[in-house]
Design an enzyme around this catalytic site. Structure first.
Site: not given
Ligand code: HEM
Length: 722
Positions: A73, A76, A113, A149, A162, A359, A363, A370
């Site tokens: 990823r 995370h 997770r 989170n 981001f 977001r 994802y 991925r």
């Molecule tokens: C409120 C703010 C955010 C929280 C709480 C958050 C939380 C998370 C969490 C928990 C994961 C891990 C998911 C897993 O366990 O597979 C994750 C992955 C990810 N997040 Fe966020 N995130 C935030 C903001 C953002 C933003 C603003 C973006 C993009 C615009 C972003 C893009 C990603 C990406 C690309 C992944 C990897 C997902 C994957 O490969 O499956 N996140 N995020």
């Protein structure tokens, strides 16, 4: 296991494979194979001849291995997962028609997770970082992902930032250093130049950044979602998970050491609890603001850098999340699970929160690279309810659709849209929207300091001191003077005292004037001290029992039994792992670990029973002394009986720490001693109270308090070398 939880398990069973005693080796194509050790070659007894490419089975094996890895990823990357269930005890049908939030008879299977954000897949669990808390609920109306989170706010307000934020936080581009750390120039350069991160960096530097366990963290959906009821009325909502065991953290020295001593500490902790039947639980709650009150606050409720203070918007607890089963195999489940904020069931929707909107795109998009376009068909990701539409093809497609139509409308009226009036169909909320198309943020989005102050003011003295030290540690790792000088100025906008302490430690110009006055306000439940468990408990706490040959088996047996009776985890540690003999004969004990193989960092408390010979051996063992000193330095409960009392007194050597020399148990700064042990004071029946009469009452109370903060606040812990 309940039937609804079984729904996902039954679904996964379709793809599970388990060898029986009769299973023998085949190729991927099912052809039985007779040799799994030697490549096909031209061979003679006296000469090792050439290796033949015609070995289909050998080639298949290497070829499959060469392609085992998928991209980790982008954030995370390191995580651990578990299965469980979600139950609802209070319907909120006045707010939503979502069956998962109104039907109290349901149990919904879930997969969760937990993760760190910055590190690679192989990095350590205990680094200072935000923790991901992603929940996939397999509801009967489709999957609901709360991708949250352990911290309720975020570094940025708008998704367009981001990539910058993550680039600045990840290892620096020229040398890929440091791994899984925010302690570097680029991270702090960005924090200064990007003032909206101010509130979040205070949380990330607080104890929330180094949790004791995934089981002792809160989970927050962070973004503002919406709920819609059957009357088509809409409210704004934030989702909360609050752990039954309270919110607790490591101390920094311990986290640093664990990163080397046991990099899988959190992953193993989750597994240990689930395997022992101590299922982690969280209360599930909602904070709700009716649409009409959207503008009643001095912050924008769609701004993800702000909390909704709980004195203004209380959390209403309506359900429970429990984790009760470990994954069967890491890769197909924990690694291939794909969460997406856009996955919500009917009755739940999105707000115009500009972070959430980004977001919702990100994802799904990242999972295309991925996992591929058919990632939703993977066993861990597929819903437990029917899926039917005209999306087709793509790499690795599994589903086989029968019939002649793959479009709508079709002459057979196959797969028509679901009826709008059903509570199980997704209906977009109708809304009148007007405005100017422009790249900009509304006025309330431009204030960044008030809640950073609110957070700092709400912390307990020890939490404030940890936050100060964390900032001093991080900025010490920034060698660019511009970075730490500027950060000292930024801190002066939050609190002058904080800025002065940090600036002095890191060699920046010490500010003499606050950038703006601290408003002095506080709010409930921002401090972890507000989130202790309702009743003191030692459940799942690891208590090391230090013994050597000749230990006092009466104290040992009594305390060990009492720990087990209250669902604590006793672990016997001795100079060696082979059997240890008690004083005066009796059954030997086989320790769980030896003093070098295990460290005090890996337990929550230590207990040392007396026994003259045992204490003599431990007193002349530097590692045993270090165990006690380190546990003292890390503010852990220490219990000692009989001859062990003088061992602890010598190890700690601080006059302020009082010890018992009689039949009365004494508690002093979390050190609980009993000079003259008797069975009454060691009884299995324990009342976990500070002023309890018995040794076990006091000792278990000290464990239940997690750490002894007075030891730190009075400056005792820093007087002992560890
Ligand atoms: C409120 C703010 C955010 C929280 C709480 C958050 C939380 C998370 C969490 C928990 C994961 C891990 C998911 C897993 O366990 O597979 C994750 C992955 C990810 N997040 Fe966020 N995130 C935030 C903001 C953002 C933003 C603003 C973006 C993009 C615009 C972003 C893009 C990603 C990406 C690309 C992944 C990897 C997902 C994957 O490969 O499956 N996140 N995020």
């Amino acid at each position: 296991m309940s039937s609804s939880q079984g729904a996902k398990l039954a679904d996964l069973q379709r793809d599970m494979k388990e060898p029986t005693d009769k299973t023998t080796l085949t190729s991927d194509f099912g052809v039985p194979q007779t040799n799994n050790d030697d490549w096909l070659k031209v061979y003679s007894e006296d000469k090792q001849g050439p290796f033949l490419m015609e070995d289909n089975f050998g080639r298949e094996k290497i070829h499959r291995f060469d392609h085992e890895r998928i991209p980790e990823r982008v954030v995370h990357a390191r995580g651990a997962g578990a299965f469980g269930r979600f139950t609802l005890h209070t319907s909120i049908e006045d707010l939503t028609y979502a069956p998962i939030l109104t039907d109290t008879s349901r149990e919904t299977p879930v997969f969760v997770r937990f993760s760190t954000v910055l590190g690679s897949r192989g990095s350590a669990d205990t680094v200072r970082d935000v923790r991901g808390f992603a929940v996939k609920m397999y509801t009967q109306e489709g999957n609901w992902d709360i991708v949250g989170n352990d911290i309720p706010v975020f570094f940025i307000q708008d998704a367009i930032k981001f990539p910058d934020m993550v680039h600045a936080a990840k290892p620096e581009p020229h040398n890929e250093v440091p791994q899984a750390q925010s302690a570097h120039n680029n991270f702090w350069d960005f924090q200064f130049l990007h003032p909206e991160a101010t509130h979040m960096f205070m949380w990330a530097m607080s104890d929330r950044g180094i949790p004791r366990s995934f089981r002792m963290m809160q989970g927050f959906g962070v973004n503002t979602f919406t709920l819609v009821n059957s009357k088509k009325e809409r409210s704004f909502v934030k989702f909360h998970f609050t752990p039954e065991l309270g919110v607790h953290s490591l101390v920094w020295d311990e986290a640093l050491k664990l990163a080397g001593q046991d990099p899988d500490f959190h992953r193993k902790d989750l597994e240990e609890a689930i395997e022992n039947g101590a299922f982690p639980k969280w209360k599930f709650g909602v904070q709700v603001i009716p649409e009409a009150k959207e503008h009643d606050f001095d912050f924008d409720i769609l701004d993800a850098t702000k909390v909704w203070p709980e004195d203004l918007v209380p959390v209403k607890y309506i359900g429970e999340l429990e984790l009760n089963r470990m994954p069967d195999e890491y890769f197909p489940q924990t690694e291939q699970v794909a969460f997406c904020t856009a996955h919500v069931p009917p009755g739940i929707g999105f707000s115009d929160d500009p972070l959430l909107q980004g977001r919702n795109f990100s994802y799904f998009d990242t999972q295309l690279s991925r996992l591929g376009v058919n990632w939703q068909e993977l066993p861990i990701n597929r819903p437990v309810c029917p899926v039917m539409n005209f999306n087709r093809d793509g790499a690795m497609r599994h589903a086989i659709h029968k019939g002649t139509t793959n479009y709508w409308p079709n002459r057979f009226s196959k797969v028509p849209p679901a009826p709008e009036d059903s509570k199980t169909s997704y209906v977009d909320y109708e809304e009148k929207v007007a405005g100017i198309k422009k790249r900009a943020r509304s006025a309330k989005f431009r204030e960044h300091v008030a809640q950073a102050q609110l957070f700092f003011n709400s912390l307990s003295p020890q939490e404030r001191s940890h936050l100060t030290s964390a900032l001093a540690f991080e900025l010490d790792h920034c060698d660019d003077e511009v970075v730490y000088e500027r950060m000292a100025q930024r801190l002066a906008e939050i609190d002058l005292g904080l800025a002065q302490s940090v600036a002095e430690m890191v060699g920046a110009t010490v500010p003499d004037k606050a950038g703006r006055p601290n408003h002095g306000r506080r709010a409930p439940n921002l401090s972890q001290m507000d989130l202790l468990p309702a009743k003191p408990t030692i459940a799942t706490r690891r208590v090391a029992i230090l013994i050597a040959d000749g230990f006092d088996s009466v104290s040992y047996t009594a305390v060990r039994g009492a720990i087990g009776a209250l669902q604590g985890t006793p672990m016997v540690i001795a100079p060696r792992r082979s059997a240890i003999k008690p004083a005066g004969g009796g059954a030997s004990v086989k320790p769980d670990h030896h003093l070098e193989g295990f460290r005090s960092t890996m337990v929550d408390a230590i207990f040392i029973p007396g026994g003259e010979q045992s204490i003599k051996a431990l007193s002349s063992n530097g590692r045993a002394l270090h165990w006690v000193r380190e546990a003292f330095g890390h503010l852990k409960a220490i219990g000692a009986t009989g001859e062990a009392v003088s061992f602890v007194r010598t190890a700690v050597s601080l006059p302020a720490v009082e010890v018992s020399s009689s039949e009365e148990a004494v508690e002093s700064y979390g050190v609980v001693t009993l000079g003259n042990p008797n069975t009454d004071s060691l009884s299995k029946v324990v009342d976990i109270v500070k002023n309890g009469k018995k040794f076990t009452d006091k000792f278990f109370h000290a464990i239940a308090m997690h750490r002894n903060w007075d030891r730190e606040l009075q400056g005792l812990s820093t007087q002992v070398a560890y």
